[in-house]
Design a protein around this motif. Structure first.
Motif, mmCIF file in Angstrom:
data_model
loop_
_atom_site.group_PDB
_atom_site.id
_atom_site.type_symbol
_atom_site.label_atom_id
_atom_site.label_comp_id
_atom_site.label_asym_id
_atom_site.label_seq_id
_atom_site.Cartn_x
_atom_site.Cartn_y
_atom_site.Cartn_z
ATOM 1 N N ASP A 291 -24.083 20.526 55.736
ATOM 2 C CA ASP A 291 -24.600 20.770 54.391
ATOM 3 C C ASP A 291 -26.129 20.783 54.444
ATOM 4 O O ASP A 291 -26.772 19.739 54.576
ATOM 5 N N LEU A 292 -26.718 21.975 54.325
ATOM 6 C CA LEU A 292 -28.170 22.074 54.447
ATOM 7 C C LEU A 292 -28.892 21.454 53.252
ATOM 8 O O LEU A 292 -30.049 21.034 53.375
ATOM 9 N N ARG A 293 -28.253 21.370 52.135
ATOM 10 C CA ARG A 293 -28.873 20.694 51.000
ATOM 11 C C ARG A 293 -28.991 19.194 51.266
ATOM 12 O O ARG A 293 -30.007 18.565 50.948
ATOM 13 N N LYS A 294 -27.955 18.630 51.841
ATOM 14 C CA LYS A 294 -28.023 17.220 52.234
ATOM 15 C C LYS A 294 -29.058 17.035 53.340
ATOM 16 O O LYS A 294 -29.811 16.051 53.345
ATOM 17 N N ALA A 295 -29.100 17.995 54.272
ATOM 18 C CA ALA A 295 -30.072 17.920 55.361
ATOM 19 C C ALA A 295 -31.499 17.954 54.829
ATOM 20 O O ALA A 295 -32.369 17.204 55.288
ATOM 21 N N ARG A 296 -31.752 18.802 53.826
ATOM 22 C CA ARG A 296 -33.107 18.866 53.269
ATOM 23 C C ARG A 296 -33.457 17.567 52.548
ATOM 24 O O ARG A 296 -34.595 17.078 52.632
ATOM 25 N N GLU A 297 -32.477 16.974 51.889
ATOM 26 C CA GLU A 297 -32.714 15.708 51.192
ATOM 27 C C GLU A 297 -33.120 14.621 52.170
ATOM 28 O O GLU A 297 -34.017 13.820 51.893
ATOM 29 N N ILE A 298 -32.467 14.593 53.330
ATOM 30 C CA ILE A 298 -32.743 13.541 54.314
ATOM 31 C C ILE A 298 -33.974 13.859 55.154
ATOM 32 O O ILE A 298 -34.831 12.989 55.388
ATOM 33 N N LEU A 299 -34.075 15.097 55.627
ATOM 34 C CA LEU A 299 -35.168 15.468 56.527
ATOM 35 C C LEU A 299 -36.435 15.875 55.789
ATOM 36 O O LEU A 299 -37.503 15.968 56.404
ATOM 37 N N ASP A 300 -36.315 16.144 54.500
ATOM 38 C CA ASP A 300 -37.457 16.499 53.657
ATOM 39 C C ASP A 300 -38.226 17.660 54.303
ATOM 40 O O ASP A 300 -37.636 18.680 54.620
ATOM 41 N N ASP A 301 -39.523 17.484 54.543
ATOM 42 C CA ASP A 301 -40.311 18.584 55.088
ATOM 43 C C ASP A 301 -40.566 18.429 56.583
ATOM 44 O O ASP A 301 -41.495 19.000 57.139
ATOM 45 N N ARG A 302 -39.691 17.675 57.268
ATOM 46 C CA ARG A 302 -39.894 17.426 58.696
ATOM 47 C C ARG A 302 -39.393 18.564 59.575
ATOM 48 O O ARG A 302 -39.797 18.668 60.732
ATOM 49 N N MET A 303 -38.495 19.414 59.059
ATOM 50 C CA MET A 303 -37.846 20.369 59.952
ATOM 51 C C MET A 303 -37.472 21.652 59.235
ATOM 52 O O MET A 303 -36.999 21.627 58.098
ATOM 53 N N CYS A 304 -37.675 22.765 59.922
ATOM 54 C CA CYS A 304 -37.250 24.079 59.441
ATOM 55 C C CYS A 304 -35.764 24.266 59.715
ATOM 56 O O CYS A 304 -35.247 23.817 60.743
ATOM 57 N N PHE A 305 -35.061 24.911 58.798
ATOM 58 C CA PHE A 305 -33.634 25.203 58.959
ATOM 59 C C PHE A 305 -33.434 26.692 59.243
ATOM 60 O O PHE A 305 -34.184 27.541 58.736
ATOM 61 N N LEU A 306 -32.419 26.992 60.022
ATOM 62 C CA LEU A 306 -32.025 28.374 60.291
ATOM 63 C C LEU A 306 -30.535 28.508 60.020
ATOM 64 O O LEU A 306 -29.721 27.831 60.629
ATOM 65 N N GLY A 307 -30.185 29.346 59.071
ATOM 66 C CA GLY A 307 -28.774 29.561 58.745
ATOM 67 C C GLY A 307 -28.651 30.042 57.304
ATOM 68 O O GLY A 307 -29.635 30.455 56.708
ATOM 69 N N ASP A 308 -27.466 29.891 56.749
ATOM 70 C CA ASP A 308 -26.245 29.483 57.424
ATOM 71 C C ASP A 308 -25.057 30.128 56.730
ATOM 72 O O ASP A 308 -24.094 29.465 56.376
ATOM 73 N N VAL A 309 -25.151 31.473 56.463
ATOM 74 C CA VAL A 309 -24.092 32.165 55.726
ATOM 75 C C VAL A 309 -22.803 32.100 56.539
ATOM 76 O O VAL A 309 -22.755 32.566 57.680
#
Length: 368
Positions: A291-309
């Motif tokens: 869940d990238l929304r959960k990932a953004r909540e936890i990682l905040d602005d520490r990491m770029c995401f690639l995905g995820d259709v």
């Protein structure tokens, strides 16, 4: 500024969590490219100049693509990751069928001690020749052609390649050769023996990975497939997976290369652990399961995401569903930066063309 420089700069800004002029899109799925461009898969994986031209043609038809993974491919490269046989289109399979990993128990329990005693390199050579029939005899042609691939993609298509090298935890090697169930039982019953063999394996494979980094690719995969934390508890993950991944990430950054954390399956239970990695240096590449929304909540602005259709949406959904999924994803986890839109792992072979086009178009239409 050349097209390559523009796309590379946009991608790096997303990695570093800096504002971008457009949400970048990264394409992954060479088998789909082969099908869409009317080239048999058997020809695509055996004729590298043909495969490269096919990919360049596809990219020119899709100017919204900012980067790519695996612009050409030899399925035998998977043998070097999973130590399993691979069924090849045009050889073991019909010409236009997808390659298949044929996983069997080729490694036995006693091989752990052999690896410790012989050293992994010597064991590996014996394994490939005497148990697999030397399947990598001419794989060098594939790797030797990669500099040409990189140069032509730079000059003619203007896109960087995001897997200019790849490696993973020794779990990938042992799961593929020993089989997953056997390996996990070994890990539970004889953890010290397995860990010593894994250390021997990693010493060899880590050096091979650093040799890839010496070529200074734009980015390199640090993979987690069978090493996904949903397959094991936290303590096992921290002992048998995390130390190896950290070393690979650190080496990649030290080499001036972008680490792409190709983390298939669900990684939600270890998102807090990912905060130990250097901030604003890595790309977290997921397959539609995390869940990238959960990932953004936890990682905040520490990491770029690639995905995820999700692959299922690309194959069985509608253009509107794909377009809206991308738009919503951008809004929720990367409306200004920190997101590179892509498929969840590869675009599947049976993806609908209009769905793929909708994914790309959504990034072009979104106003940052």
């Amino acid at each position: 500024m050349t097209l390559y420089e523009k796309n590379a700069q946009r991608t790096l800004k997303a990695v570093h969590m800096e504002p971008v002029d457009k949400i970048p899109f990264s394409f992954s799925g060479c088998a789909y490219v082969s099908r869409r461009q009317g080239v048999k898969i058997a020809d695509f994986i055996s004729d590298f100049p043909l495969a490269l031209q096919t990919t360049i043609d596809f990219l020119k038809e899709h100017p919204g693509v900012d980067s790519i993974h695996s612009p050409i491919f030899d399925p035998r490269a998977l043998i070097t990751l999973w130590y399993s046989r691979v069924k090849i289109p045009g050889v073991d399979l019909p010409d236009d069928e997808l390659w298949q990993v044929d996983e069997q128990e080729l490694m036995k329990y006693e091989d752990y001690q052999k690896i410790i005693d012989m050293g992994f390199e010597a064991w590996q050579q014996d394994y490939f020749v005497n148990r697999m029939g030397d399947p990598l005899a001419d794989i060098g042609k594939y790797f030797a052609y990669m500099p040409t691939v990189i140069q032509r993609l730079t000059d003619e298509a203007g896109v960087p390649v995001l897997n200019g090298g790849f490696g993973g935890s020794p779990i990938e090697t042992f799961c593929g050769s020993r089989q997953l169930m056997n390996f996990f039982m070994d890990m539970a019953m004889e953890p010290e023996l397995v860990k010593e063999a894994m250390d021997a394996c990693f010493a060899y494979q880590f050096q091979a990975f650093k040799n890839q980094l010496a070529a200074k690719p734009f980015a390199a995969w640090v993979g987690g497939w069978r090493a996904a934390p949903e397959l094991m508890g936290h303590d096992y993950f921290m002992e048998f997976v995390w130390p190896y991944l950290v070393q690979m990430v650190d080496a990649t950054i030290e080499a001036g290369v972008v680490p792409v954390l190709h983390f298939d399956s669900c990684w939600e239970s270890e998102l807090e652990t990912l905060k130990q990695l250097p901030a604003k240096k890595c790309i977290l590449m997921t397959d539609g399961t995390t869940d990238l929304r959960k990932a953004r909540e936890i990682l905040d602005d520490r990491m770029c995401f690639l995905g995820d259709v999700p692959a299922t949406m690309q194959a069985f959904g509608t253009p509107d569903e794909c377009y809206n999924y991308v738009t919503s994803l951008i809004r929720d986890v990367g409306s200004k930066t920190g997101l590179i839109v892509s498929s969840g792992c590869d675009v599947p072979l049976n993806a609908k063309d209009e769905n793929v086009d909708a994914m790309i178009q959504a990034t072009l239409d979104y106003s940052v």
